[in-house]
Design a protein around this motif. Sequence first.
Motif, PDB file in Angstrom:
ATOM      1  N   ALA B  66       0.840  -1.203   0.000  1.00  0.00           N
ATOM      2  CA  ALA B  66       0.000   0.000   0.000  1.00  0.00           C
ATOM      3  C   ALA B  66       0.872   1.249   0.000  1.00  0.00           C
ATOM      4  N   ASN B  67       1.959   1.213   0.758  1.00  0.00           N
ATOM      5  CA  ASN B  67       2.879   2.356   0.788  1.00  0.00           C
ATOM      6  C   ASN B  67       3.509   2.596  -0.576  1.00  0.00           C
ATOM      7  N   ARG B  68       3.940   1.513  -1.205  1.00  0.00           N
ATOM      8  CA  ARG B  68       4.566   1.652  -2.514  1.00  0.00           C
ATOM      9  C   ARG B  68       3.609   2.304  -3.498  1.00  0.00           C
ATOM     10  N   GLU B  69       2.338   1.902  -3.395  1.00  0.00           N
ATOM     11  CA  GLU B  69       1.321   2.413  -4.320  1.00  0.00           C
ATOM     12  C   GLU B  69       0.702   3.728  -3.831  1.00  0.00           C
ATOM     13  N   ALA B  70       1.070   4.125  -2.587  1.00  0.00           N
ATOM     14  CA  ALA B  70       0.479   5.330  -1.982  1.00  0.00           C
ATOM     15  C   ALA B  70      -1.038   5.262  -1.928  1.00  0.00           C
ATOM     16  N   ILE B  71      -1.548   4.068  -1.579  1.00  0.00           N
ATOM     17  CA  ILE B  71      -3.004   3.962  -1.400  1.00  0.00           C
ATOM     18  C   ILE B  71      -3.321   3.743   0.080  1.00  0.00           C
ATOM     19  N   PRO B  72      -4.444   4.322   0.539  1.00  0.00           N
ATOM     20  CA  PRO B  72      -4.779   4.207   1.956  1.00  0.00           C
ATOM     21  C   PRO B  72      -5.205   2.789   2.343  1.00  0.00           C
ATOM     22  N   PHE B  73      -5.098   2.498   3.623  1.00  0.00           N
ATOM     23  CA  PHE B  73      -5.533   1.195   4.130  1.00  0.00           C
ATOM     24  C   PHE B  73      -6.100   1.379   5.532  1.00  0.00           C
ATOM     25  N   VAL B  74      -6.974   0.471   5.908  1.00  0.00           N
ATOM     26  CA  VAL B  74      -7.589   0.553   7.235  1.00  0.00           C
ATOM     27  C   VAL B  74      -7.801  -0.859   7.770  1.00  0.00           C
ATOM     28  N   ALA B  75      -7.523  -1.032   9.065  1.00  0.00           N
ATOM     29  CA  ALA B  75      -7.762  -2.323   9.709  1.00  0.00           C
ATOM     30  C   ALA B  75      -9.244  -2.465  10.022  1.00  0.00           C
ATOM     31  N   ARG B  76      -9.707  -3.686   9.935  1.00  0.00           N
ATOM     32  CA  ARG B  76     -11.090  -3.954  10.290  1.00  0.00           C
ATOM     33  C   ARG B  76     -11.163  -5.229  11.109  1.00  0.00           C
ATOM     34  N   GLY B  77     -11.911  -5.168  12.210  1.00  0.00           N
ATOM     35  CA  GLY B  77     -12.166  -6.363  13.000  1.00  0.00           C
ATOM     36  C   GLY B  77     -13.513  -6.916  12.597  1.00  0.00           C
ATOM     37  N   ALA B  78     -14.425  -6.939  13.559  1.00  0.00           N
ATOM     38  CA  ALA B  78     -15.747  -7.502  13.268  1.00  0.00           C
ATOM     39  C   ALA B  78     -16.684  -6.479  12.640  1.00  0.00           C
ATOM     40  N   GLY B  79     -16.244  -5.236  12.558  1.00  0.00           N
ATOM     41  CA  GLY B  79     -17.116  -4.211  11.978  1.00  0.00           C
ATOM     42  C   GLY B  79     -18.308  -3.870  12.855  1.00  0.00           C
ATOM     43  N   THR B  80     -18.175  -4.042  14.167  1.00  0.00           N
ATOM     44  CA  THR B  80     -19.264  -3.658  15.075  1.00  0.00           C
ATOM     45  C   THR B  80     -19.092  -2.227  15.586  1.00  0.00           C
ATOM     46  N   GLY B  81     -18.036  -1.556  15.150  1.00  0.00           N
ATOM     47  CA  GLY B  81     -17.784  -0.185  15.602  1.00  0.00           C
ATOM     48  C   GLY B  81     -19.002   0.693  15.382  1.00  0.00           C
ATOM     49  N   LEU B  82     -19.147   1.737  16.200  1.00  0.00           N
ATOM     50  CA  LEU B  82     -20.324   2.595  16.106  1.00  0.00           C
ATOM     51  C   LEU B  82     -19.948   4.037  15.778  1.00  0.00           C
ATOM     52  N   ALA B  83     -18.795   4.214  15.138  1.00  0.00           N
ATOM     53  CA  ALA B  83     -18.370   5.572  14.783  1.00  0.00           C
ATOM     54  C   ALA B  83     -17.837   5.637  13.352  1.00  0.00           C
ATOM     55  N   GLY B  84     -18.023   4.570  12.595  1.00  0.00           N
ATOM     56  CA  GLY B  84     -17.502   4.558  11.228  1.00  0.00           C
ATOM     57  C   GLY B  84     -15.994   4.415  11.165  1.00  0.00           C
ATOM     58  N   GLY B  85     -15.378   3.958  12.251  1.00  0.00           N
ATOM     59  CA  GLY B  85     -13.921   3.936  12.354  1.00  0.00           C
ATOM     60  C   GLY B  85     -13.211   3.054  11.342  1.00  0.00           C
ATOM     61  N   CYS B  86     -13.831   1.931  10.946  1.00  0.00           N
ATOM     62  CA  CYS B  86     -13.114   1.006  10.058  1.00  0.00           C
ATOM     63  C   CYS B  86     -13.496   1.204   8.589  1.00  0.00           C
TER      64      CYS B  86
END
Lengths: 437, 491
Positions: B66-86
């Motif tokens: 992702a760094n080489r391509e300069a594209i963003p990335f985000v970790a995701r767990g179960a996706g139960t977050g309640l703030a749009g974090g993932c």
Amino acid sequence: MPLLDKLRAIVGPAHVLAGTELSPYVIEGRTPEAAVRPGSVDEVAAVIAQAAEAGVPVVPWGGGSAVGVGVPPARAGLVLLLTRLSALVEHEPGDLTATAQAGVTVAALQAALRARGQWLSLDPPDAARATLGGVLAANASGPRRHLYGTARDLLIGVTVVTADGAVVHGGGKVVKNVAGYDLPKLFIGSYGTLGVIVEATVKLRPVPDEERLVAVRFERLEDAGAAVRALLASDLIPNAVDLMDAPAGAALGLPPAPATLAVGFDGLGEQVDWQVAALASVVAPCGGAKPAPLPPALWERLAAAARDAFDAPAAMMTLSVLPGVVADTMEQGAEAARQRGLASAWCAHAGVGHVTATLRAEGERQDAAPIAAVLEDWRAAAHAGGGHASVTWAPLPVKSALPVWDDAGAAGRLMQRIKAQLDPNNVLNPGRFVGGI
Amino acid sequence: MATLTAGRKPVLRRELEALVGADGVLSEPDELLVYESDGLTLFRALADFIVFPTSVEQVSAVVRLANREAIPFVARGAGTGLAGGCLPAEGGLVISLMRMNRVLEVDYDNQIAVVEPGLVNLHLSQAVGPRGFYYAPDPSSQQACTIGGNIATNSGGPHTLKYGVTVNHVLGLEVVLPDGEIVWLGGRTRDALGYDLAGVFVGSEGTFGIATKIVVRILRKPQAVKTVLAVFDRIEQASAAVSAIIARGLVPAAVEMIDQLTIQAVEDAFGCGYPRDAAAALLIELDGLAVAMETQAERIVAACRDAGAREVRTAASEAERQLLWKGRKSAFGAYGRVSPAYMVMDGVIPRTKLPYVLGRVNEIVAAHGLRVGNVFHAGDGNLHPNILYDPRKPGEEARVVDAGAQIMKVCAEVGGSISGEHGIGLEKADFMPFIFTAADLAFMQRLKDAFNPRGLCNPGKVFPTRKSCVETGPVAYRPHAIETQGLAQRF
Ligand SMILES: Cc1cc2nc3c(=O)[nH]c(=O)nc-3n(C[C@H](O)[C@H](O)[C@H](O)COP(=O)(O)OP(=O)(O)OC[C@H]3O[C@@H](n4cnc5c(N)ncnc54)[C@H](O)[C@@H]3O)c2cc1C
């Protein structure tokens, strides 16, 4: 205008110390250029901004009890005394929180809180001298951390003055809070290298109905270690589990024993009674004697038992290891010292793996090499026990013979990047911390 | 939205497959749709790829790519977050940790466990339960949420009052930094060497890197537990009781408050034995030594009575205790019967401000022509107003969002915080100035730059500078799968 005049203009001439007034503020042999006593957060900010502009390093100073920790500074710079910032800003018992300025001593803060039935469950040594800000910056703790944790479990909000003289807040006044990055964690144990703590908000606890400290004597350190493991695996909920070897026990005036376990309990009277009784049956199979009551005055001396064992210490070290190996570490460490003909004293908050050791000085002009060699052995013992070690006090020749701090590896490089972001011009306590920070 | 050209995508897909295996990459539009939201369905954003690494080396390799391509990335767990974090707010990669879900080691002597980030919270307690241990942080979503997600959001739960939040139970983390380097922050011992980077990482909402191993404390289960229900005719009395309990020197494991609207909904739906005409009820749990448990319960009862409780009941059996907790825990299902949808708010206030703030919450919601149910962690002052609404009615959802913002302002005004456990994510980034100054935020930004200098790791979150391609509303609140399955509720 020279820096000193600018400082006088900020805090008033009476609060800028120079010349012979600086003798109490000598840091590892180096006399600072000046010491300044600001009377408000704004004054702290103005002082730091001026020092930064003049390129003079700033050494935050609370009670001075931990100023000897770290790599000796290349230049003592400007000592920033925080003792005038000593107000208890807010204490709302119904919220179980308090906000105080950084320069209040721990003892004064506790007295004010206790008068209203509450306390800050942090009991570092030298409470009469150590200030709240200094205790946070040095991450100091005491025996009751066994149950109540350390500053990271208690500090919920912090105000700091940054290296460029800005006033920054992190956390808040409420006990649960995930808004923004956890700046309180960043400043705990940062030894004044990232910002000067000027105000802190902490969680409090109600003063328990009763508290009792008892001693269990053992014929062998190793048996005491087994007793610690048995205690941790039991239903008991002690608030302190401190282990002392013979010299540390003697420093506290305890009856002579190869090992003594000091165990504390608090809560309702019935709970304390029951636990003291149950403790006897937990430790007995490991060879522990019947628990004997200790005077409450010993509480505040437990954490410094190893330090106070010798009139003239040659060096002190703090080792952080897994709880299960505390007694082994103590035994190996003492043996390593003996092999080089040196006496040592050991004490530990055993249930959390926090070990303190002191070497005894032999004569006035002691050779640094054997002392450094023992400290290296101790460090190796800490690594073998899954942890790390740092020299918390030693004379300059010893400090130049071995690293004060462990190598933090890749994490250390990240720490350097953090320092570079937050204090790019190296204004705050430069060169004294882990990784040369 | 996508940051990649159509031609580049197949090439990258092959590269990602080479790193994590062909079955570890998703890029079909219908597959990506599954990952466009978390538990807060108000926000949606599409990734270019979902990647499922199975080792730290794979996570690192993906991040380096992702760094080489300069594209963003985000970790995701179960996706139960309640703030749009993932959410992949600026496109790029979603790195799912769900295939890294093992308990790697349990050291009972030292009371620590080493786990992978995709491990479901409850599964850790289940793994160590037979030996008499448990993992203390207990978010209501614990049947589904992951320890990695908990680390990122510094999750809490009902028992936070006595046992603290996630960070109080984390000793060390193996982390893939945003440039792909693998580092350990903290370790297995209680005190860190140098800065407490593990402590700083917890709660950084996925913007400081990706946790790949986590050392947590496990606790021995308490000898005894006691649960008390106190019923009040006025909500101020219930609030006063919270402070009164504390003033008597007691720190219960949990103090939860349930208001009238919620009680009635729960009783209509499940009949848990809460009096329907009560203005509020407190559910108080004590745990610890068996000895003196009665004495402590008596103190609680006395404190509640002195505060004006009309009835105080102690659960006489485990079955009764479970029934009382069911009333607390099934509030979500109950709201479902009185309203087509609801949105949960998360704010914190000093405990002594409860009566005032609850009054203000009710006023604000009423002024928006809506109804609110309150069920929350009163002992910590962590409010969860649940605003009931009908997403099919034009404009209602916008009114909910507006009422939520006003409630956050009130929390800030009384010296509180805009989030106690759900985090800032996308949802509250614009509310940060309610409680932080420009200097505070600038300092936090510099801290972020030390970890994440290129800003590729989870961009667009936490800070009030939204320049991302996130879509918002109009979208109905949709229950998370764990809610529809009856496994959990939101507060
Ligand atoms: C029904 C319901 C009830 C809930 N109850 C509670 C509650 O009681 N208390 C509470 O605190 N929360 C609660 N939540 C919110 C949510 O469950 C928590 O925030 C949880 O911690 C999210 O975990 P997750 O695995 O689903 O993470 P995700 O939603 O997948 O991600 C959350 C954040 O964590 C980051 N992240 C995930 N994994 C990693 C990793 N390995 N390394 C770095 N960053 C990572 C993401 O980038 C994102 O920023 C509830 C949610 C629901 C739907």
